[in-house]
Design a protein around this motif. Structure first.
Motif, PDB file in Angstrom:
ATOM      1  N   GLN A 197      -4.609  -4.136 -11.799  1.00 45.43           N
ATOM      2  CA  GLN A 197      -4.600  -2.789 -11.233  1.00 45.43           C
ATOM      3  C   GLN A 197      -3.582  -2.682 -10.092  1.00 45.43           C
ATOM      4  OE1 GLN A 197      -6.073  -0.225 -12.404  1.00 45.43           O
ATOM      5  NE2 GLN A 197      -7.771  -0.947 -13.665  1.00 45.43           N
ATOM      6  N   GLU A 198      -3.469  -3.730  -9.293  1.00 46.12           N
ATOM      7  CA  GLU A 198      -2.568  -3.702  -8.137  1.00 46.12           C
ATOM      8  C   GLU A 198      -1.112  -3.568  -8.560  1.00 46.12           C
ATOM      9  OE1 GLU A 198      -1.693  -4.072  -3.909  1.00 46.12           O
ATOM     10  OE2 GLU A 198      -3.470  -3.552  -5.077  1.00 46.12           O
ATOM     11  N   HIS A 251     -10.450  -9.721  -1.708  1.00 41.71           N
ATOM     12  CA  HIS A 251     -10.046 -10.928  -2.432  1.00 41.71           C
ATOM     13  C   HIS A 251      -9.238 -11.905  -1.585  1.00 41.71           C
ATOM     14  CE1 HIS A 251     -11.407  -9.123  -6.199  1.00 41.71           C
ATOM     15  NE2 HIS A 251     -10.769  -8.009  -5.844  1.00 41.71           N
ATOM     16  N   TRP A 309      -0.083  -5.735   0.170  1.00 42.72           N
ATOM     17  CA  TRP A 309      -1.264  -5.403  -0.629  1.00 42.72           C
ATOM     18  C   TRP A 309      -1.816  -4.019  -0.259  1.00 42.72           C
ATOM     19  CZ3 TRP A 309      -1.541  -8.743  -4.379  1.00 42.72           C
ATOM     20  CH2 TRP A 309      -1.319 -10.102  -4.176  1.00 42.72           C
ATOM     21  N   SER A 310      -2.403  -3.373  -1.245  1.00 46.86           N
ATOM     22  CA  SER A 310      -3.179  -2.171  -0.961  1.00 46.86           C
ATOM     23  C   SER A 310      -4.518  -2.591  -0.368  1.00 46.86           C
ATOM     24  CB  SER A 310      -3.406  -1.364  -2.240  1.00 46.86           C
ATOM     25  OG  SER A 310      -4.311  -2.047  -3.094  1.00 46.86           O
ATOM     26  N   GLU A 311      -5.225  -1.633   0.216  1.00 48.01           N
ATOM     27  CA  GLU A 311      -6.508  -1.949   0.855  1.00 48.01           C
ATOM     28  C   GLU A 311      -7.544  -2.450  -0.148  1.00 48.01           C
ATOM     29  OE1 GLU A 311      -8.327   2.602   0.799  1.00 48.01           O
ATOM     30  OE2 GLU A 311      -7.634   1.716   2.682  1.00 48.01           O
ATOM     31  N   HIS A 312      -7.327  -2.141  -1.423  1.00 49.00           N
ATOM     32  CA  HIS A 312      -8.292  -2.564  -2.451  1.00 49.00           C
ATOM     33  C   HIS A 312      -8.287  -4.070  -2.670  1.00 49.00           C
ATOM     34  CE1 HIS A 312      -8.890   1.654  -3.411  1.00 49.00           C
ATOM     35  NE2 HIS A 312      -7.580   1.811  -3.551  1.00 49.00           N
ATOM     36  N   MET A 313      -7.219  -4.778  -2.200  1.00 46.01           N
ATOM     37  CA  MET A 313      -7.155  -6.217  -2.400  1.00 46.01           C
ATOM     38  C   MET A 313      -7.835  -7.001  -1.278  1.00 46.01           C
ATOM     39  SD  MET A 313      -5.793  -6.890  -5.281  1.00 46.01           S
ATOM     40  CE  MET A 313      -5.496  -8.649  -5.059  1.00 46.01           C
ATOM     41  N   ALA A 359      -8.278  -7.177 -10.613  1.00 44.44           N
ATOM     42  CA  ALA A 359      -7.741  -6.487  -9.446  1.00 44.44           C
ATOM     43  C   ALA A 359      -6.214  -6.594  -9.399  1.00 44.44           C
ATOM     44  CB  ALA A 359      -8.345  -7.075  -8.171  1.00 44.44           C
ATOM     45  N   ARG A 381      -1.021  -0.472 -12.292  1.00 42.30           N
ATOM     46  CA  ARG A 381      -1.777   0.785 -12.424  1.00 42.30           C
ATOM     47  C   ARG A 381      -0.811   1.967 -12.581  1.00 42.30           C
ATOM     48  NH1 ARG A 381      -4.820   0.209  -8.003  1.00 42.30           N
ATOM     49  NH2 ARG A 381      -3.277   1.256  -6.711  1.00 42.30           N
ATOM     50  N   THR A 410     -12.843  -1.831 -17.805  1.00 39.93           N
ATOM     51  CA  THR A 410     -13.290  -2.987 -17.012  1.00 39.93           C
ATOM     52  C   THR A 410     -14.112  -3.945 -17.865  1.00 39.93           C
ATOM     53  OG1 THR A 410     -13.299  -1.735 -14.947  1.00 39.93           O
ATOM     54  CG2 THR A 410     -14.684  -3.701 -15.037  1.00 39.93           C
TER      55      THR A 410
END
Length: 391
Positions: free
Chosen positions: A297-298, A207, A200-204, A294, A301, A280
């Protein structure tokens, strides 16, 4: 000198082993159970921590399809211990059951310990704990025990040592090398009912631990309505387990994030999107919660502006992963002793007088009661045939 006073030996005290022992005792055999751990049924007890799912309340012809390519092989065994019989078995042990909304059957106590305790009390068998099977000395069996090495020469043996996952509970698959050395042809172990690693990227991170609800999972021609859980390690949960075999065997994994919405309707809504509306807000208006947005986007994107392309992603979002989690973390395993290596009664062709049951056999099934039911059924089948065996 080996102890030759052993009549019927069962190695392993999980559901398959205990059922084999009971069947042998019912056939009039004198039964000894060997267990490598300090107590019996450890994986069964672990399974019962979240509610012991014994079987699924559905017709046999529907139930058997869960076993896929092994269905024809297992059918006669499960037919003699089908969901109705498993429920009766629990009731006979003083453990009333109930059927949940999805058809899964549980003891009313939910835990495995009362059922296991009652079963052990009913069993007419001697049990040795902390005895680990190490191989053969000629035709005799050797063990490491608290009192040092021991050798037994039983008249008949049932192996119920489990698969190759959850080694700390006893099923480490070490028996495979022992049997292979005796000429038993085996299928390689594979994880079953397991999660998948995702980088995962840090944006996940916000969650992690969140359930992904109301989706359909698509893999290798399989479509399953279920749920998944986003963890720091990747993807887990019942929905993932249901399609895990298809993904493991090469199928691409995809999520339908809005399984109740036809793609045409999504395209129509997206085409009517006001020019000043953010993406969004448009996705929220379609019914996509923050986790689903999310994930879009993950994995996809930058998202396409074209309504048809975006709708197609929502209905079949490709999930990028790095493969299954390690086999020892899997709920169960495929591989082991194939049908070609045993007789109809589950006796090893290469080792007369030695029978096999449970997850040692090469079959797999999804969670939901199918695993324990088949372990019980193959244990009874092997035990009954072993009970009729005389060297």
């Amino acid at each position: 000198m080996p102890n030759t006073s052993i009549d019927a030996l069962v190695i392993g005290s999980g559901p398959a082993g205990l059922m084999a022992a009971e069947s042998l005792a019912n056939a009039g055999r004198t039964v000894t159970i060997i267990e490598g751990k300090p107590s019996a049924g450890r994986k069964l007890l672990m399974a019962g921590k979240s509610g012991l799912n014994l079987t699924k309340d559905e017709p046999l012809e529907t139930f058997i399809r869960a076993y896929g390519s092994a269905a024809d092989w297992l059918y006669p065994m499960i037919a003699q211990l089908d969901p109705v019989e498993v429920m009766a078995f629990a009731e006979d042990l003083g453990q009333p059951v109930f059927t949940g909304t999805t058809g899964r059957v549980f003891p009313k106590a939910m835990k495995a310990s009362p059922l296991l305790r009652a079963w052990l009390q009913r069993l007419d068998a001697t049990m040795h704990l902390r005895w680990r099977w190490t191989g053969f000395d000629g035709d005799a069996l050797t063990f490491d025990t608290p009192d040092g090495p021991q050798t037994l020469a039983p008249n008949v043996t049932v192996l119920a040592l489990g698969g190759a996952s959850w080694s700390r509970l006893g099923s480490d698959g070490a028996w495979a090398d022992i049997l292979a050395d005796k000429g038993v042809e085996l299928a390689p172990f594979k994880p079953s009912n397991m999660g998948f690693t995702v980088a995962w990227s840090e944006h996940m991170a916000p969650h992690f631990g969140t359930p992904l609800k109301n989706i359909a999972l698509i893999a290798g021609g399989t479509r399953h309505r279920g749920e998944a859980v986003i963890s720091h390690r990747g993807l887990e949960g019942g929905g993932i387990y249901a399609v895990s075999a298809a993904v493991r065997d090469g199928g691409d994994l995809a999520f339908d994030l809005l399984p109740d919405r036809p793609v045409e309707g999504l395209v129509s809504r997206l085409r009517k999107r006001p020019r000043k509306q953010t993406l969004t807000k448009a996705l929220t208006g379609l019914g996509l919660d923050p986790l689903k947005r999310a994930l879009l986007q993950e994995f996809a994107r930058p998202l396409p502006e074209d309504p048809a392309a975006l709708a197609a992603l929502i209905k079949a979002l490709p999930v990028k992963h790095q493969g299954p989690r390690p086999i020892d973390e899997a709920i169960s395993t495929a591989g082991g002793v194939p049908q070609s290596s045993v007789t109809q009664g589950l006796m090893l062709e290469a080792i007369p007088g030695m029978f096999v049951a449970g997850e040692m056999l090469d079959w797999e099934a999804p969670t939901g009661g199918y695993l324990i039911n088949a372990c019980l059924a193959t244990g009874r089948w092997a035990g009954r045939y072993a009970g009729m065996y005389h060297p």
